[in-house]
Design a protein around this motif. Sequence first.
Motif, short mmCIF file in Angstrom:
data_model
loop_
_atom_site.label_atom_id
_atom_site.label_comp_id
_atom_site.label_asym_id
_atom_site.label_seq_id
_atom_site.Cartn_x
_atom_site.Cartn_y
_atom_site.Cartn_z
N VAL A 307 0.85 -1.19 0.00
CA VAL A 307 0.00 0.00 0.00
C VAL A 307 0.89 1.24 0.00
CG1 VAL A 307 -2.22 -0.70 0.95
CG2 VAL A 307 -0.30 -0.43 2.48
N GLU A 308 0.32 2.36 -0.41
CA GLU A 308 1.06 3.62 -0.45
C GLU A 308 0.87 4.39 0.85
OE1 GLU A 308 3.04 5.15 -2.47
OE2 GLU A 308 3.05 3.61 -4.04
N GLY A 309 1.99 4.84 1.42
CA GLY A 309 1.92 5.61 2.66
C GLY A 309 1.03 6.83 2.56
N GLU A 310 1.12 7.50 1.40
CA GLU A 310 0.31 8.72 1.21
C GLU A 310 -1.18 8.40 1.28
OE1 GLU A 310 2.09 11.82 0.43
OE2 GLU A 310 3.58 10.45 1.27
N ALA A 311 -1.56 7.28 0.68
CA ALA A 311 -2.98 6.88 0.68
C ALA A 311 -3.41 6.54 2.11
CB ALA A 311 -3.18 5.69 -0.25
N ILE A 312 -2.55 5.85 2.84
CA ILE A 312 -2.88 5.51 4.23
C ILE A 312 -3.11 6.79 5.03
CG2 ILE A 312 -2.12 4.31 6.33
CD1 ILE A 312 -0.20 2.67 4.58
N LEU A 313 -2.20 7.76 4.84
CA LEU A 313 -2.31 9.02 5.60
C LEU A 313 -3.61 9.76 5.31
CD1 LEU A 313 1.27 10.61 5.53
CD2 LEU A 313 0.16 9.35 7.38
N MET A 316 -6.29 8.01 7.22
CA MET A 316 -6.11 8.30 8.65
C MET A 316 -6.58 9.72 8.96
SD MET A 316 -2.36 6.56 9.20
CE MET A 316 -2.08 7.17 10.84
N ASN A 317 -6.25 10.63 8.04
CA ASN A 317 -6.64 12.03 8.22
C ASN A 317 -8.16 12.18 8.38
OD1 ASN A 317 -6.30 14.94 8.12
ND2 ASN A 317 -7.20 14.80 6.08
N ARG A 318 -8.91 11.39 7.61
CA ARG A 318 -10.38 11.44 7.71
C ARG A 318 -10.86 11.05 9.10
NH1 ARG A 318 -12.22 8.10 2.72
NH2 ARG A 318 -11.14 9.32 1.12
N GLU A 319 -10.05 10.25 9.80
CA GLU A 319 -10.41 9.83 11.16
C GLU A 319 -9.78 10.76 12.20
OE1 GLU A 319 -12.54 7.46 11.62
OE2 GLU A 319 -12.58 6.61 9.61
N GLY A 320 -9.09 11.80 11.72
CA GLY A 320 -8.47 12.75 12.63
C GLY A 320 -7.14 12.29 13.20
#
Length: 391
Positions: A307-313, A316-320
């Motif tokens: 998976v891509e770190g940027e996509a994970i972030l 995660m950002n959507r969950e705060g």
Amino acid sequence: MSGRIIYLDNNATTPVDPEVRAAMMPYLTDLYGNPSSMYSFAGEVAAGLKRARAQVAALIGAMPEEITFTSCGTESDSTAILSAVRTFPEKRHIITTRVEHPAVKNLCENISLFTGHKYRVTQLKVDDRGMLDLAEYEAALSDDTAVVSVMWANNETGVIFPIAEMARMAKKRGILFHTDAVQAVGKVPIDLAALDVDFLSLSGHKLHAPKGVGVLYVKKGTLFTPFLIGGHQERGRRGGTENVASIVALGKACELAVSHMAQENSRVRALRDRLEEGLLARIPKSILNGDKINRLPNTCNISFEYVEGEAILLHMNREGICASSGSACTSGSLEPSHVLRAMGVPFTAAHGSIRFSLSVYNTEEEIDFVLDTMPPIIASLRKLSPFWKED
Ligand SMILES: *Cc1c(COP(=O)(O)O)cnc(C)c1O
């Protein structure tokens, strides 16, 4: 931005502690005098500076006169390395590592470039756990070496280098030793009185003081050439009117760090371990980056393969949840970080690496939320990956 934030990016920067903020406020309001002025109104400001110098010194086992305030960790790094180079212009070799922060890595590369490659730079290798080979280091030390610059703890993986031993080895050969301890100060005990370290850098915003203030420690007796040349401030070691409010804040943060240190090593470490063990257990094909033992208590860097770190972030950002990835999005490319590449982390893993860095402000409840949130994020992203196969 609304909703709650779970802040797990403390190696990037930290929130200013409320006590630190309270300590600096008088210097942004009533106490505005220039500490160099003669009247007693300014004397109060000078007293704030003096107290801060003692507070910083106490945290790292230094003497107040060994503390020079700067504008940031980057300035401290530049000042130390350029001082060594200018003090011994006949020596044309610098030793550093492949995993330094850009403040050291890019500076060393630039010294070489700007002098038409008159300087040789040895970048020590690391193994797959991010550890150095001391035999390689010993062999690199030479009569031509002007300075060794090795970070105390790595900002991406938290891996801790054997600074005491490395400084001793440099000293034996009469070589100046600098350590970028920006990530270590306040997290692990440091006693400079007992070490052969000539220069040490630290930065306010990595230990709950504001951004834009740092410190360079210069051991008593070590030859020093200033970087910012101007007035007589900082005993002629750094020109420019002192950023008094931030310096006072940093002093307070150092005082608090003395009392937080035990917590860092018990409560924060326990939270980090809970997060790390939970993620590794719940998410298949997840790998810890960096030595499990020689590591800061607050840092955990995990690769989620395919998976891509940027996509994970983004998810995660959507969950705060705030954290960092190991790919250098800042440079506009998706190159994996130089640290993970130096450790030989395979591309499939390096691209999906996430750094979680905690502080004394995190709670068990936050960690449990992250543990519940991460597995479905990774699973949904893997479904989109052409390379991912469920076992
Ligand atoms: C953040 C950081 C720096 C730079 O400090 P600034 O105050 O932001 O200039 C240098 N070295 C390391 C290891 C860091 O983490």
